[in-house]
Design a protein around this motif. Structure first.
Motif, PDB file in Angstrom:
ATOM      1  N   TRP A  49     -28.799 -10.001   8.232  1.00  0.00           N
ATOM      2  CA  TRP A  49     -29.953  -9.743   9.090  1.00  0.00           C
ATOM      3  C   TRP A  49     -31.215 -10.309   8.458  1.00  0.00           C
ATOM      4  CZ3 TRP A  49     -34.471  -7.194   7.950  1.00  0.00           C
ATOM      5  CH2 TRP A  49     -35.348  -6.997   9.033  1.00  0.00           C
ATOM      6  N   ALA A  50     -31.366 -10.077   7.149  1.00  0.00           N
ATOM      7  CA  ALA A  50     -32.567 -10.516   6.435  1.00  0.00           C
ATOM      8  C   ALA A  50     -32.698 -12.035   6.466  1.00  0.00           C
ATOM      9  CB  ALA A  50     -32.537 -10.011   5.000  1.00  0.00           C
ATOM     10  N   GLU A  51     -31.572 -12.721   6.274  1.00  0.00           N
ATOM     11  CA  GLU A  51     -31.631 -14.193   6.280  1.00  0.00           C
ATOM     12  C   GLU A  51     -31.992 -14.723   7.664  1.00  0.00           C
ATOM     13  OE1 GLU A  51     -27.905 -14.949   4.367  1.00  0.00           O
ATOM     14  OE2 GLU A  51     -28.798 -14.782   2.368  1.00  0.00           O
ATOM     15  N   ASN A  52     -31.429 -14.106   8.692  1.00  0.00           N
ATOM     16  CA  ASN A  52     -31.799 -14.509  10.059  1.00  0.00           C
ATOM     17  C   ASN A  52     -33.280 -14.235  10.336  1.00  0.00           C
ATOM     18  OD1 ASN A  52     -29.258 -15.433  10.722  1.00  0.00           O
ATOM     19  ND2 ASN A  52     -28.564 -13.427  11.470  1.00  0.00           N
ATOM     20  N   ARG A  53     -33.723 -13.069   9.887  1.00  0.00           N
ATOM     21  CA  ARG A  53     -35.121 -12.684  10.117  1.00  0.00           C
ATOM     22  C   ARG A  53     -36.070 -13.644   9.404  1.00  0.00           C
ATOM     23  NH1 ARG A  53     -39.042 -11.400  12.912  1.00  0.00           N
ATOM     24  NH2 ARG A  53     -40.517  -9.815  12.221  1.00  0.00           N
ATOM     25  N   LEU A  54     -35.680 -14.084   8.216  1.00  0.00           N
ATOM     26  CA  LEU A  54     -36.513 -15.042   7.478  1.00  0.00           C
ATOM     27  C   LEU A  54     -36.651 -16.350   8.259  1.00  0.00           C
ATOM     28  CD1 LEU A  54     -35.524 -14.536   3.729  1.00  0.00           C
ATOM     29  CD2 LEU A  54     -37.796 -14.322   4.714  1.00  0.00           C
ATOM     30  N   ASN A  55     -35.540 -16.828   8.824  1.00  0.00           N
ATOM     31  CA  ASN A  55     -35.605 -18.052   9.635  1.00  0.00           C
ATOM     32  C   ASN A  55     -36.539 -17.865  10.827  1.00  0.00           C
ATOM     33  OD1 ASN A  55     -33.928 -19.594   8.046  1.00  0.00           O
ATOM     34  ND2 ASN A  55     -32.062 -18.898   9.088  1.00  0.00           N
ATOM     35  N   GLU A  56     -36.415 -16.697  11.440  1.00  0.00           N
ATOM     36  CA  GLU A  56     -37.271 -16.372  12.577  1.00  0.00           C
ATOM     37  C   GLU A  56     -38.753 -16.409  12.179  1.00  0.00           C
ATOM     38  OE1 GLU A  56     -34.974 -13.116  14.959  1.00  0.00           O
ATOM     39  OE2 GLU A  56     -36.970 -12.323  14.463  1.00  0.00           O
ATOM     40  N   LEU A  57     -39.056 -15.793  11.034  1.00  0.00           N
ATOM     41  CA  LEU A  57     -40.454 -15.730  10.576  1.00  0.00           C
ATOM     42  C   LEU A  57     -41.007 -17.123  10.281  1.00  0.00           C
ATOM     43  CD1 LEU A  57     -40.214 -12.561   8.288  1.00  0.00           C
ATOM     44  CD2 LEU A  57     -41.572 -12.763  10.380  1.00  0.00           C
ATOM     45  N   VAL A  58     -40.178 -17.981   9.687  1.00  0.00           N
ATOM     46  CA  VAL A  58     -40.630 -19.359   9.440  1.00  0.00           C
ATOM     47  C   VAL A  58     -40.929 -20.038  10.776  1.00  0.00           C
ATOM     48  CG1 VAL A  58     -39.934 -21.637   8.586  1.00  0.00           C
ATOM     49  CG2 VAL A  58     -39.449 -19.588   7.226  1.00  0.00           C
ATOM     50  N   GLY A  59     -40.069 -19.804  11.765  1.00  0.00           N
ATOM     51  CA  GLY A  59     -40.307 -20.362  13.103  1.00  0.00           C
ATOM     52  C   GLY A  59     -41.618 -19.867  13.700  1.00  0.00           C
ATOM     53  N   GLU A  60     -41.883 -18.564  13.526  1.00  0.00           N
ATOM     54  CA  GLU A  60     -43.145 -18.004  14.039  1.00  0.00           C
ATOM     55  C   GLU A  60     -44.349 -18.620  13.333  1.00  0.00           C
ATOM     56  OE1 GLU A  60     -43.169 -13.666  13.941  1.00  0.00           O
ATOM     57  OE2 GLU A  60     -41.174 -13.635  14.859  1.00  0.00           O
ATOM     58  N   ALA A  61     -44.225 -18.778  12.026  1.00  0.00           N
ATOM     59  CA  ALA A  61     -45.324 -19.387  11.252  1.00  0.00           C
ATOM     60  C   ALA A  61     -45.589 -20.805  11.750  1.00  0.00           C
ATOM     61  CB  ALA A  61     -44.988 -19.384   9.762  1.00  0.00           C
ATOM     62  N   GLU A  62     -44.523 -21.567  11.973  1.00  0.00           N
ATOM     63  CA  GLU A  62     -44.672 -22.937  12.493  1.00  0.00           C
ATOM     64  C   GLU A  62     -45.357 -22.924  13.846  1.00  0.00           C
ATOM     65  OE1 GLU A  62     -41.216 -25.527  12.361  1.00  0.00           O
ATOM     66  OE2 GLU A  62     -40.476 -24.446  10.608  1.00  0.00           O
ATOM     67  N   GLY A  63     -44.957 -21.983  14.697  1.00  0.00           N
ATOM     68  CA  GLY A  63     -45.563 -21.875  16.025  1.00  0.00           C
ATOM     69  C   GLY A  63     -47.057 -21.601  15.950  1.00  0.00           C
ATOM     70  N   LEU A  64     -47.427 -20.692  15.034  1.00  0.00           N
ATOM     71  CA  LEU A  64     -48.847 -20.353  14.894  1.00  0.00           C
ATOM     72  C   LEU A  64     -49.662 -21.550  14.402  1.00  0.00           C
ATOM     73  CD1 LEU A  64     -48.391 -16.805  13.356  1.00  0.00           C
ATOM     74  CD2 LEU A  64     -49.652 -17.319  15.464  1.00  0.00           C
ATOM     75  N   GLU A 104     -49.995 -12.704   8.109  1.00  0.00           N
ATOM     76  CA  GLU A 104     -49.114 -11.542   8.314  1.00  0.00           C
ATOM     77  C   GLU A 104     -47.644 -11.958   8.306  1.00  0.00           C
ATOM     78  OE1 GLU A 104     -50.228  -9.607  11.960  1.00  0.00           O
ATOM     79  OE2 GLU A 104     -52.061  -8.793  11.085  1.00  0.00           O
ATOM     80  N   THR A 105     -47.375 -13.080   8.973  1.00  0.00           N
ATOM     81  CA  THR A 105     -45.993 -13.557   9.102  1.00  0.00           C
ATOM     82  C   THR A 105     -45.410 -13.951   7.747  1.00  0.00           C
ATOM     83  OG1 THR A 105     -46.588 -14.366  11.301  1.00  0.00           O
ATOM     84  CG2 THR A 105     -44.525 -15.190  10.349  1.00  0.00           C
ATOM     85  N   ILE A 106     -46.171 -14.728   6.971  1.00  0.00           N
ATOM     86  CA  ILE A 106     -45.617 -15.128   5.669  1.00  0.00           C
ATOM     87  C   ILE A 106     -45.635 -13.950   4.695  1.00  0.00           C
ATOM     88  CG2 ILE A 106     -46.166 -17.585   5.962  1.00  0.00           C
ATOM     89  CD1 ILE A 106     -48.469 -17.201   3.966  1.00  0.00           C
ATOM     90  N   GLY A 107     -46.504 -12.971   4.938  1.00  0.00           N
ATOM     91  CA  GLY A 107     -46.479 -11.752   4.121  1.00  0.00           C
ATOM     92  C   GLY A 107     -45.163 -11.006   4.302  1.00  0.00           C
ATOM     93  N   LEU A 108     -44.733 -10.899   5.559  1.00  0.00           N
ATOM     94  CA  LEU A 108     -43.448 -10.270   5.848  1.00  0.00           C
ATOM     95  C   LEU A 108     -42.309 -11.052   5.192  1.00  0.00           C
ATOM     96  CD1 LEU A 108     -43.859  -9.471   9.669  1.00  0.00           C
ATOM     97  CD2 LEU A 108     -43.682  -7.806   7.801  1.00  0.00           C
ATOM     98  N   ALA A 109     -42.379 -12.383   5.305  1.00  0.00           N
ATOM     99  CA  ALA A 109     -41.337 -13.239   4.716  1.00  0.00           C
ATOM    100  C   ALA A 109     -41.319 -13.092   3.199  1.00  0.00           C
ATOM    101  CB  ALA A 109     -41.570 -14.697   5.112  1.00  0.00           C
ATOM    102  N   PHE A 110     -42.504 -13.014   2.608  1.00  0.00           N
ATOM    103  CA  PHE A 110     -42.631 -12.864   1.159  1.00  0.00           C
ATOM    104  C   PHE A 110     -41.891 -11.614   0.682  1.00  0.00           C
ATOM    105  CE2 PHE A 110     -44.703 -11.351  -2.670  1.00  0.00           C
ATOM    106  CZ  PHE A 110     -44.857 -12.500  -3.432  1.00  0.00           C
ATOM    107  N   GLN A 111     -42.121 -10.521   1.387  1.00  0.00           N
ATOM    108  CA  GLN A 111     -41.528  -9.258   0.981  1.00  0.00           C
ATOM    109  C   GLN A 111     -40.020  -9.243   1.204  1.00  0.00           C
ATOM    110  OE1 GLN A 111     -43.386  -6.778  -0.570  1.00  0.00           O
ATOM    111  NE2 GLN A 111     -41.298  -6.228  -1.079  1.00  0.00           N
ATOM    112  N   LEU A 112     -39.601  -9.809   2.319  1.00  0.00           N
ATOM    113  CA  LEU A 112     -38.173  -9.855   2.645  1.00  0.00           C
ATOM    114  C   LEU A 112     -37.431 -10.711   1.616  1.00  0.00           C
ATOM    115  CD1 LEU A 112     -36.847  -8.409   4.961  1.00  0.00           C
ATOM    116  CD2 LEU A 112     -37.127 -10.454   6.375  1.00  0.00           C
TER     117      LEU A 112
END
Lengths: 305, 305
Positions: free
Chosen positions: A267-282, A222-230
């Motif tokens: 915002w999008a660039e910050n959100r992408l960094n956040e999503l990568v962080g979440e993916a790493e956490g998972l 789900e997380t990388i799906g969001l990143a993919f679209q962004l």
């Protein structure tokens, strides 16, 4: 480029090659599954729509999410990945039709309805969707029946009314009535997110992993799906800004709202960094084995093509 | 009308009612299979394409071939029949499209692309094909995983490249280059025969019958599939002869050769009697229990609408 990134690039390339070869086998004009021959022109249209040198990101995700859980699932994961790629390619062939997105070119080549005709494109898409379930259920996919049934069900739901097809319906409607932020999130989670999520969850199903592991891989998907679209939306905006000299791209021209157009590039660039962080956490509980999937998340967030 | 025939008519009607209700449930706009709602307009297009009061012959065949082998398979057979009907209806929705047979009316109602639009018809068809596999694999279909996998595989093959879709490709090609007798037989076995054969074989899979029984029901399905097509061709010819005052019907007008146009009406009527005899022979070992399926063969061969 660090060493993980280099390894990722190498594996992305080598996986794409083996997926391409597997698809070419599965789509061989000479293959028979019963008494009847495969109609020649249909097979040509199908092969045109599939064997086009794509990145094969979805099969890659199936293969790597299975590899995360053990080495012995490689063959099954390859076939599941090929089935998923058939679904992805069917959706592209149908989306390109005049009644839908009306695209003449894909990857620099004429789309199926241009190279053949509309009927051939409709039927090639129908064939690929059907073939995906054939591949999952076939004896050659060496998995327990229970795993196969879970894959069939998960893929049908990811691709169906509440997933990809439903998302495409919302996407076409969005050209007329731009959705709000929540509407965009739902649309994207269905249209592109569902198959990517399935790809990652498939690894857990193939490996017969416990519920917690399956849930973790599902959330990673789900997380990388969001990143993919962004990243896609960002790319649409910035690529057009540079090449066309205007601030809005193809999506905006079609009247499609994106999160980037609503909330801005920063915002999008910050959100992408956040999503990568979440993916790493998972992925953290999997340790070193997950390096490739961590790198995949970074690649998806940072891709510029 | 003898008593078997009356019983058959009554069961055909009552089965159609329960299938219609099951389909209406499965296609409910409010049903959720995940977090996402079903897009309203998509569901309306799908329901338009399915809930049209058809005879539901294919689900009837699944239900009766399962009932031949025992009473306890009724619920599973109903769901498998509904899945099969989704595949049949998807094929009609796509076949009606302007790029294919270009039909504006079906059962006296506007076809899906007329009542909605082409994109909606393409996506409604895609949804129905996907949903069929969802229904087969879902927990609500109370069957062993092995039976489900066999059903998924058999349905995918009956509907796919070597079956229905492949047959539709050959059928479109036949409008340009009329096939010879062997070509017509292959085309019809794929386009309409494969799903009817699957319907009958499905009963054996659902009941976990032995190989000989499965083979017998499969051959029964092939036999009535041939009869179905022959009766259809005859109907096309005779209906037009009477109503339009000319000797050739819609198939001939489109340049499609049929066995009837090649070999004549008398041959076709004799062949239909032969096929009913073959169907009876295949069912003989089942004794009285098979009365309904015998009557089904007669109905298919003699139908005049």
């Amino acid at each position: 480029m660090n060493s993980h990134s280099a390894l990722f690039q190498q594996r992305l390339k080598s996986h794409a090659e083996v997926v391409e070869a597997t698809l070419a086998d599965l789509l061989s004009p000479d293959l028979r599954t019963g008494e009847t021959a495969r109609p020649e022109r249909l097979m040509a249209a199908i092969r045109h729509g599939v064997l086009n040198g794509g990145k094969r990101l979805r099969p890659f995700l199936v293969m790597e999410s299975a590899a995360l859980l053990g080495d012995r699932f490689a063959c099954a994961a390859l076939r599941v990945g090929a089935a998923l790629e058939c679904v992805h390619c069917y959706s592209l062939v149908h989306d390109d039709l005049p009644a839908m997105d009306d695209d003449d070119l894909r990857r620099g080549q004429p789309t199926v309805h241009i190279a053949f005709d509309e009927a051939a494109a409709i039927l090639a898409g129908d064939s690929l969707l059907t073939l995906a379930f054939d591949i999952l259920a076939a004896p050659e996919t060496a998995l327990a029946d229970r795993a196969k049934i879970e894959l069939v069900l998960s893929l049908a739901r990811a691709a169906g009314i509440g997933g990809m097809v439903g998302g495409q319906v919302l996407d076409l409607a969005a050209e007329k009535t731009p959705p709000d932020e929540a509407g965009i999130v739902t649309l994207q989670a269905m249209k592109t997110g569902a198959l990517i999520r399935f790809a990652c969850e498939a690894g857990a199903i193939i490996a017969d992993a416990d519920g917690a592991t399956r849930d973790r891989l599902r959330r990673y998907g789900e997380t990388i799906g969001l990143a993919f679209q962004l990243a896609d939306d960002l790319l649409d905006l910035t690529a057009d800004t540079q090449t066309m000299g205007k601030a809005t791209g193809k999506d905006a021209a079609r009247g499609k709202g994106t999160l980037v157009s609503l909330k801005g590039q920063e915002w999008a660039e910050n959100r992408l960094n956040e999503l990568v962080g979440e993916a790493e956490g998972l992925l953290a509980p999997f340790g070193e084995r997950a390096n490739i999937l961590v790198e995949t998340a970074r690649f998806i967030a940072n891709r510029r093509s």
